[in-house]
Design a protein around this motif. Sequence first.
Motif, PDB file in Angstrom:
ATOM      1  N   ALA A  12      -8.432  -2.364   9.767  1.00  0.00           N
ATOM      2  CA  ALA A  12      -7.358  -3.279   9.389  1.00  0.00           C
ATOM      3  C   ALA A  12      -7.538  -4.603  10.126  1.00  0.00           C
ATOM      4  O   ALA A  12      -7.953  -4.634  11.290  1.00  0.00           O
ATOM      5  CB  ALA A  12      -6.006  -2.659   9.731  1.00  0.00           C
ATOM      6  N   GLU A  13      -7.220  -5.702   9.459  1.00  0.00           N
ATOM      7  CA  GLU A  13      -7.436  -7.023  10.040  1.00  0.00           C
ATOM      8  C   GLU A  13      -6.549  -7.286  11.246  1.00  0.00           C
ATOM      9  O   GLU A  13      -6.968  -7.952  12.201  1.00  0.00           O
ATOM     10  CB  GLU A  13      -7.195  -8.091   8.967  1.00  0.00           C
ATOM     11  CG  GLU A  13      -8.223  -8.055   7.847  1.00  0.00           C
ATOM     12  CD  GLU A  13      -7.889  -9.033   6.746  1.00  0.00           C
ATOM     13  OE1 GLU A  13      -6.812  -9.671   6.820  1.00  0.00           O
ATOM     14  OE2 GLU A  13      -8.702  -9.175   5.812  1.00  0.00           O
ATOM     15  N   ASP A  14      -5.316  -6.777  11.193  1.00  0.00           N
ATOM     16  CA  ASP A  14      -4.386  -7.038  12.284  1.00  0.00           C
ATOM     17  C   ASP A  14      -4.171  -5.823  13.184  1.00  0.00           C
ATOM     18  O   ASP A  14      -3.350  -5.855  14.083  1.00  0.00           O
ATOM     19  CB  ASP A  14      -3.043  -7.521  11.732  1.00  0.00           C
ATOM     20  CG  ASP A  14      -2.478  -6.573  10.679  1.00  0.00           C
ATOM     21  OD1 ASP A  14      -3.235  -5.685  10.205  1.00  0.00           O
ATOM     22  OD2 ASP A  14      -1.302  -6.718  10.315  1.00  0.00           O
ATOM     23  N   LEU A  19      -7.811   2.102  10.579  1.00  0.00           N
ATOM     24  CA  LEU A  19      -8.508   1.839   9.326  1.00  0.00           C
ATOM     25  C   LEU A  19      -7.528   1.240   8.318  1.00  0.00           C
ATOM     26  O   LEU A  19      -6.341   1.596   8.296  1.00  0.00           O
ATOM     27  CB  LEU A  19      -9.092   3.135   8.760  1.00  0.00           C
ATOM     28  CG  LEU A  19     -10.205   3.794   9.571  1.00  0.00           C
ATOM     29  CD1 LEU A  19     -10.516   5.180   9.027  1.00  0.00           C
ATOM     30  CD2 LEU A  19     -11.455   2.923   9.558  1.00  0.00           C
ATOM     31  N   ALA A  20      -8.023   0.340   7.483  1.00  0.00           N
ATOM     32  CA  ALA A  20      -7.167  -0.265   6.463  1.00  0.00           C
ATOM     33  C   ALA A  20      -6.578   0.798   5.544  1.00  0.00           C
ATOM     34  O   ALA A  20      -5.446   0.678   5.085  1.00  0.00           O
ATOM     35  CB  ALA A  20      -7.962  -1.291   5.650  1.00  0.00           C
ATOM     36  N   VAL A  93     -12.807   3.878  -5.920  1.00  0.00           N
ATOM     37  CA  VAL A  93     -11.738   3.003  -5.444  1.00  0.00           C
ATOM     38  C   VAL A  93     -12.235   2.292  -4.193  1.00  0.00           C
ATOM     39  O   VAL A  93     -12.613   2.933  -3.202  1.00  0.00           O
ATOM     40  CB  VAL A  93     -10.455   3.799  -5.120  1.00  0.00           C
ATOM     41  CG1 VAL A  93      -9.352   2.867  -4.644  1.00  0.00           C
ATOM     42  CG2 VAL A  93      -9.997   4.598  -6.337  1.00  0.00           C
ATOM     43  N   ALA A  94     -12.249   0.975  -4.240  1.00  0.00           N
ATOM     44  CA  ALA A  94     -12.755   0.187  -3.113  1.00  0.00           C
ATOM     45  C   ALA A  94     -11.852   0.318  -1.896  1.00  0.00           C
ATOM     46  O   ALA A  94     -10.664   0.648  -2.000  1.00  0.00           O
ATOM     47  CB  ALA A  94     -12.869  -1.284  -3.520  1.00  0.00           C
ATOM     48  N   ASP A  95     -12.418   0.030  -0.749  1.00  0.00           N
ATOM     49  CA  ASP A  95     -11.684   0.089   0.511  1.00  0.00           C
ATOM     50  C   ASP A  95     -10.513  -0.905   0.488  1.00  0.00           C
ATOM     51  O   ASP A  95     -10.701  -2.090   0.229  1.00  0.00           O
ATOM     52  CB  ASP A  95     -12.626  -0.263   1.658  1.00  0.00           C
ATOM     53  CG  ASP A  95     -12.106   0.229   2.995  1.00  0.00           C
ATOM     54  OD1 ASP A  95     -10.901   0.089   3.248  1.00  0.00           O
ATOM     55  OD2 ASP A  95     -12.912   0.748   3.776  1.00  0.00           O
ATOM     56  N   GLY A  96      -9.292  -0.408   0.741  1.00  0.00           N
ATOM     57  CA  GLY A  96      -8.120  -1.271   0.828  1.00  0.00           C
ATOM     58  C   GLY A  96      -7.546  -1.706  -0.499  1.00  0.00           C
ATOM     59  O   GLY A  96      -6.709  -2.612  -0.542  1.00  0.00           O
ATOM     60  N   LEU A  97      -7.931  -1.068  -1.607  1.00  0.00           N
ATOM     61  CA  LEU A  97      -7.453  -1.512  -2.919  1.00  0.00           C
ATOM     62  C   LEU A  97      -6.022  -1.058  -3.178  1.00  0.00           C
ATOM     63  O   LEU A  97      -5.676   0.109  -2.994  1.00  0.00           O
ATOM     64  CB  LEU A  97      -8.355  -0.984  -4.024  1.00  0.00           C
ATOM     65  CG  LEU A  97      -7.945  -1.422  -5.438  1.00  0.00           C
ATOM     66  CD1 LEU A  97      -8.239  -2.901  -5.651  1.00  0.00           C
ATOM     67  CD2 LEU A  97      -8.630  -0.574  -6.504  1.00  0.00           C
ATOM     68  N   VAL A  98      -5.219  -1.997  -3.628  1.00  0.00           N
ATOM     69  CA  VAL A  98      -3.864  -1.710  -4.100  1.00  0.00           C
ATOM     70  C   VAL A  98      -3.851  -1.964  -5.601  1.00  0.00           C
ATOM     71  O   VAL A  98      -4.277  -3.019  -6.066  1.00  0.00           O
ATOM     72  CB  VAL A  98      -2.823  -2.618  -3.422  1.00  0.00           C
ATOM     73  CG1 VAL A  98      -1.433  -2.320  -3.950  1.00  0.00           C
ATOM     74  CG2 VAL A  98      -2.872  -2.446  -1.917  1.00  0.00           C
ATOM     75  N   THR A  99      -3.378  -0.997  -6.372  1.00  0.00           N
ATOM     76  CA  THR A  99      -3.317  -1.169  -7.820  1.00  0.00           C
ATOM     77  C   THR A  99      -2.177  -0.328  -8.370  1.00  0.00           C
ATOM     78  O   THR A  99      -1.381   0.237  -7.618  1.00  0.00           O
ATOM     79  CB  THR A  99      -4.660  -0.794  -8.466  1.00  0.00           C
ATOM     80  OG1 THR A  99      -4.650  -1.169  -9.848  1.00  0.00           O
ATOM     81  CG2 THR A  99      -4.952   0.699  -8.344  1.00  0.00           C
ATOM     82  N   ALA A 192      -1.699  -5.528   7.394  1.00  0.00           N
ATOM     83  CA  ALA A 192      -0.471  -4.756   7.237  1.00  0.00           C
ATOM     84  C   ALA A 192       0.663  -5.599   6.653  1.00  0.00           C
ATOM     85  O   ALA A 192       1.407  -5.146   5.784  1.00  0.00           O
ATOM     86  CB  ALA A 192      -0.051  -4.162   8.577  1.00  0.00           C
ATOM     87  N   ALA A 193       0.812  -6.839   7.113  1.00  0.00           N
ATOM     88  CA  ALA A 193       1.888  -7.703   6.615  1.00  0.00           C
ATOM     89  C   ALA A 193       1.658  -8.064   5.150  1.00  0.00           C
ATOM     90  O   ALA A 193       2.589  -8.039   4.331  1.00  0.00           O
ATOM     91  CB  ALA A 193       1.974  -8.967   7.473  1.00  0.00           C
ATOM     92  N   SER A 194       0.422  -8.395   4.793  1.00  0.00           N
ATOM     93  CA  SER A 194       0.112  -8.724   3.401  1.00  0.00           C
ATOM     94  C   SER A 194       0.289  -7.511   2.504  1.00  0.00           C
ATOM     95  O   SER A 194       0.746  -7.620   1.361  1.00  0.00           O
ATOM     96  CB  SER A 194      -1.320  -9.243   3.287  1.00  0.00           C
ATOM     97  OG  SER A 194      -1.492 -10.426   4.045  1.00  0.00           O
ATOM     98  N   LEU A 195      -0.056  -6.338   3.025  1.00  0.00           N
ATOM     99  CA  LEU A 195       0.094  -5.107   2.259  1.00  0.00           C
ATOM    100  C   LEU A 195       1.561  -4.831   1.960  1.00  0.00           C
ATOM    101  O   LEU A 195       1.921  -4.388   0.862  1.00  0.00           O
ATOM    102  CB  LEU A 195      -0.522  -3.943   3.029  1.00  0.00           C
ATOM    103  CG  LEU A 195      -0.638  -2.611   2.291  1.00  0.00           C
ATOM    104  CD1 LEU A 195      -1.554  -2.749   1.088  1.00  0.00           C
ATOM    105  CD2 LEU A 195      -1.175  -1.535   3.236  1.00  0.00           C
ATOM    106  N   LEU A 196       2.421  -5.112   2.938  1.00  0.00           N
ATOM    107  CA  LEU A 196       3.850  -4.927   2.729  1.00  0.00           C
ATOM    108  C   LEU A 196       4.366  -5.847   1.635  1.00  0.00           C
ATOM    109  O   LEU A 196       5.159  -5.431   0.777  1.00  0.00           O
ATOM    110  CB  LEU A 196       4.598  -5.190   4.035  1.00  0.00           C
ATOM    111  CG  LEU A 196       6.120  -5.058   3.980  1.00  0.00           C
ATOM    112  CD1 LEU A 196       6.529  -3.651   3.561  1.00  0.00           C
ATOM    113  CD2 LEU A 196       6.740  -5.417   5.317  1.00  0.00           C
TER     114      LEU A 196
END
Length: 391
Positions: A12-14, A19-20, A93-99, A192-196
């Motif tokens: 994860a970036e932050d 792991l993401a 499914v790519a790493d960190g993909l949201v769909t 994490a913030a962008s994912l939220l």
Amino acid sequence: MLAGLIFATEDAEDRPDALAATLPFGGGTLIEYQARLLSAVGVAHLLVAVSRVTPALLGATSRIAGRGLTVDVVRSAEEAAAKVHPLAQVIVVADGLVTTDAVIEWIASESHEALLVSRDGDGAESVERVDSSHSWAGLARVPAKRLADVAAMPADYDFQSTLLRQSAQARAVQLLLPAATARTRHGVERNAASLLRRSKSVLAALGDRRTAWIDRLVFTPITGWTLPQLVARGVPGWGMIAAAGAGVAATLALFYLAMPAAALGVAVGTTAILSTGAMLSGLRGEDGLARVQERAIAALAAAAVLLLGVGGWRAEGTATALALAVSLVATAALAERAPAPRRRWWATPAAYPLILLPFAIGGVATIGLAAALAYAFATLGSAIEALRAKP
């Protein structure tokens, strides 16, 4: 046969210690959300490609396995090729993909090897470029032999990137992701913030699969607003059931006090709670709990209709309202059991309390029961004709 391959290799970036794939999402972790989407399209065997195994990842894969999927953690293309069935089609499914589930269903329904791509400038957080104007949007459908092709390459090649290149060189069909979906409901997130922020749009989209007019106009907007709030606050599934239980008790009490309009109003609100609760439970992989709440909607509607009929019988001194209520419940039950594709205008159990509410407010509940019965008959008749039209 469908198998799934989820990449869970990037930090994860932050949160460099996480792991993401294990970042919070939808009341669980991102990888659990991805696994739920794959399971919904028929994936029974899931491969999770990792570079390191963390306690959070172990916990997530254990929970995924507990919901009926066979999960294998692999560290290389060689391991993945050895684990997967040789005749399987693999949804990657790519790493960190949201769909969303609609996008997963789209690529799973393809009969050929396929890559989901986005145009430059569409706003999607893509993985890497495929050609001069398109980038990989993080989903692919490949045959199992493609994993063997990657396994034959030098060991220091990146698994995910090499798999993409092998598929592109095999002339996989390119499916263009709609720009609107790319901007709001699909993308790669490792923050994490962008994912939220992304999750609010994705979670709101879960209700879009319900096609009946009552869902489109009433319950889906309610769910779209409340579901992200419930997930963010960690509201448990039993909390929604407890709130619905209080609503059911209030509905019964108001009918007992001969206040049918208020009772139907509370029943409509309770139906909204059950509808949202079923979506929340499904999101968390609690499918049994989701089914219970869906069935509770039908049971509440039937009880409200019958109690309205009993109230009309007592108030009018005739059995007309009760007979209409019993007929309505029987007709609605038959229409629900008809194995025909649902049309948007058809009645559903959730619709009846709302239809009856204005008639109860106006003091003409018997007329409302007659109108609702006519609607149920129209729905049943249309379902029968749809079944007769099948070849």
